[in-house]
Design a protein around this motif. Structure first.
Motif, PDB file in Angstrom:
ATOM      1  N   CYS A  97      38.200  18.276  45.359  1.00 48.84           N
ATOM      2  CA  CYS A  97      38.959  18.936  46.507  1.00 48.84           C
ATOM      3  C   CYS A  97      37.881  19.531  47.645  1.00 48.84           C
ATOM      4  O   CYS A  97      36.760  19.643  47.214  1.00 48.84           O
ATOM      5  N   TRP A  98      38.274  19.584  48.799  1.00 49.45           N
ATOM      6  CA  TRP A  98      37.511  20.121  49.717  1.00 49.45           C
ATOM      7  C   TRP A  98      37.577  21.490  49.794  1.00 49.45           C
ATOM      8  O   TRP A  98      38.542  22.136  49.608  1.00 49.45           O
ATOM      9  N   ALA A  99      36.404  22.429  49.802  1.00 48.56           N
ATOM     10  CA  ALA A  99      36.111  23.747  49.850  1.00 48.56           C
ATOM     11  C   ALA A  99      35.553  24.049  51.000  1.00 48.56           C
ATOM     12  O   ALA A  99      34.421  23.979  51.364  1.00 48.56           O
TER      13      ALA A  99
ATOM     14  N   ASP B 151      51.155  12.211  45.170  1.00 45.08           N
ATOM     15  CA  ASP B 151      49.820  11.463  45.481  1.00 45.08           C
ATOM     16  C   ASP B 151      48.718  12.422  45.792  1.00 45.08           C
ATOM     17  O   ASP B 151      47.596  12.059  45.870  1.00 45.08           O
ATOM     18  N   VAL B 152      48.978  13.529  45.671  1.00 44.97           N
ATOM     19  CA  VAL B 152      47.840  14.657  45.995  1.00 44.97           C
ATOM     20  C   VAL B 152      47.610  15.450  44.572  1.00 44.97           C
ATOM     21  O   VAL B 152      48.520  15.967  43.925  1.00 44.97           O
ATOM     22  N   ALA B 153      46.253  15.509  44.133  1.00 43.98           N
ATOM     23  CA  ALA B 153      45.967  15.937  43.036  1.00 43.98           C
ATOM     24  C   ALA B 153      46.072  17.411  42.789  1.00 43.98           C
ATOM     25  O   ALA B 153      46.196  18.312  43.910  1.00 43.98           O
ATOM     26  N   ARG B 154      46.504  17.830  41.811  1.00 49.51           N
ATOM     27  CA  ARG B 154      46.774  19.552  41.479  1.00 49.51           C
ATOM     28  C   ARG B 154      45.550  20.030  41.202  1.00 49.51           C
ATOM     29  O   ARG B 154      44.850  19.770  40.414  1.00 49.51           O
ATOM     30  N   VAL B 155      45.176  21.126  42.076  1.00 48.58           N
ATOM     31  CA  VAL B 155      43.871  21.732  41.968  1.00 48.58           C
ATOM     32  C   VAL B 155      43.711  22.999  41.203  1.00 48.58           C
ATOM     33  O   VAL B 155      42.903  23.572  40.900  1.00 48.58           O
ATOM     34  N   ALA B 156      44.919  23.568  40.886  1.00 48.40           N
ATOM     35  CA  ALA B 156      45.014  24.846  40.201  1.00 48.40           C
ATOM     36  C   ALA B 156      46.008  24.738  38.951  1.00 48.40           C
ATOM     37  O   ALA B 156      47.105  24.058  39.067  1.00 48.40           O
ATOM     38  N   SER B 157      45.869  25.780  38.036  1.00 44.48           N
ATOM     39  CA  SER B 157      46.850  25.816  36.936  1.00 44.48           C
ATOM     40  C   SER B 157      48.099  26.479  37.429  1.00 44.48           C
ATOM     41  O   SER B 157      49.197  26.361  36.755  1.00 44.48           O
TER      42      SER B 157
END
Length: 391
Positions: free
Chosen positions: A45-47, A72-78
């Motif tokens: 992801c972009w930070a 189609d968007v990656a999940r970045v958090a649990s």
């Protein structure tokens, strides 16, 4: 007294104070404005770490919370709120719920909670004083205070609060797939639905009753929407506040001169709360967003489908290096349409618990080495599993 005030004029992050594990591979003091990073689950992801750019991202409607939940968007958090949560909606759908919630979070309601918060803090401090030493400030103060306040505010009967306290952790462990987790999730959802039904028949002077009344006035909400909304408010107001209280005392007790200055002049506490929120916030990251069209940020073009996070801790640290920014301009509560509605309540709890605790315990001190602190695993909020102190 003059020396105490001088110590607070140009506050800084206490030297040697660790920040604990972060859910992002970024140094909060690195000035890189935007970078591509890998999250613990492997998603990229972009930070955004620059304060000015962070404000732009959080306020720009092209950076969409709803779009971040697209397939189609990656999940970045649990941990990510459900798609129909107020935290996950944009545009008119979000504005509708926000208007309903804002009607319940009036200044009158928050101010009316002051004696409730003070009484609960004093009860907890009495228990800490009477208990074994060293005491655990997390279990004895930081965790029970915001949950008690939220239960009171929502209208959870006192007789149910012990069971409710056992169910709440499932909201912050959404990856757990075991039968116990599923059973707790069912119980807290069923309980909230039943409670909302009771409040519809017999409204009281509480937040759920106010939400029901506002929902009926502004556009009727279903029981399912009210359950989701109530649980969203609980998620937003519990862990973050409990962890912020813990981090606040960690910072103050690591720098005893600052604690002594606040004891000498309690009128300095509100400004100190803002400083603690800015330099050592419990919220390291924003919830993810995705752009609805290509957007240029600094020297990077972000494209649809690429997750974007604001590194709030880094942006807030960068604010210290900015000129002409007003007090309280930090991003600990976010910015834009998704800025936390509960910010005044969190500030009130922080100021109250700091003032009363420092007054009650003039010799309060850390009872463990800061290098051996027991940090929570990197997650949505930063905090400690325990913090031993001597009262």
């Amino acid at each position: 007294m003059q020396n105490s005030l001088a110590a607070l004029e140009e506050p800084d992050v206490p030297k040697g104070l660790p920040i604990g594990p972060l859910p992002i591979d970024c140094d909060p003091d690195d000035t890189t404005p935007i970078r591509w990073v890998r999250m613990p689950n492997g998603a990229g992801c972009w930070a955004v770490s620059d304060y000015r750019l962070a404000r732009q991202v959080l306020a720009d409607p092209r950076f969409s919370r709803a779009a971040a939940l697209a397939p189609d968007v990656a999940r970045v958090a649990s941990i990510d709120p459900s798609p129909d949560s107020i935290i996950s909606l944009d545009g008119t759908a979000h504005a509708r719920l926000r208007r309903i919630v804002a009607g319940a979070f009036t200044e009158r309601r928050v101010t009316a909670l002051r004696p409730v918060i003070e009484d609960r803090v004093r009860e907890l401090l009495d228990e800490l004083a009477a208990g074994d030493q060293p005491a655990d400030l997390v279990a004895g103060l930081a965790a029970p205070l915001p949950l008690s306040v939220l239960c009171h505010m929502l209208g959870i009967p006192v007789t149910d609060q012990e069971s409710f306290r056992e169910w709440v952790p499932v909201l912050f462990d959404l990856d757990g797939a075991g039968p116990e987790n599923r059973a707790r999730a069912f119980r807290i959802t069923h309980y909230m639905a039943k409670l909302i039904g009771q409040k519809r028949r017999e409204p009281g002077d509480d937040l759920i009753s106010a939400l029901i009344q506002a929902a009926d006035t502004e556009g009727r909400l279903t029981n399912r929407e009210l359950v989701t909304l109530s649980l969203s408010l609980l998620m937003a107001g519990y862990d973050s506040t409990a962890d912020q209280i813990t981090l606040a005392f960690l910072g103050l007790l690591h720098d005893p001169a600052r604690a002594d200055a606040l004891r000498a002049d309690p009128g300095l506490v509100p400004a100190e709360v803002e400083e603690l929120l800015q330099t050592n916030s419990s919220a390291p990251l924003s919830f993810s967003r995705a752009v609805t069209e290509p957007v240029r940020v600094a020297d990077v073009t972000i494209r649809p489908g690429e997750p974007v996070l604001v590194f709030l801790l880094g942006a807030n640290r960068g604010l210290r290096r900015s000129e002409g920014t007003p007090a309280g301009a930090h991003l600990a509560f976010g910015h834009g349409v998704h800025r936390c509605l509960g910010a005044p309540l969190a500030r009130l709890q922080l100021a109250t618990v700091i003032r009363l605790t420092l007054d009650r315990f003039p010799r309060l001190e850390l009872a463990e080495d800061v290098d051996g602190l027991h940090w929570k695993p990197a997650a949505a909020t930063r905090g400690l599993t325990r913090l031993h102190v001597r009262c």
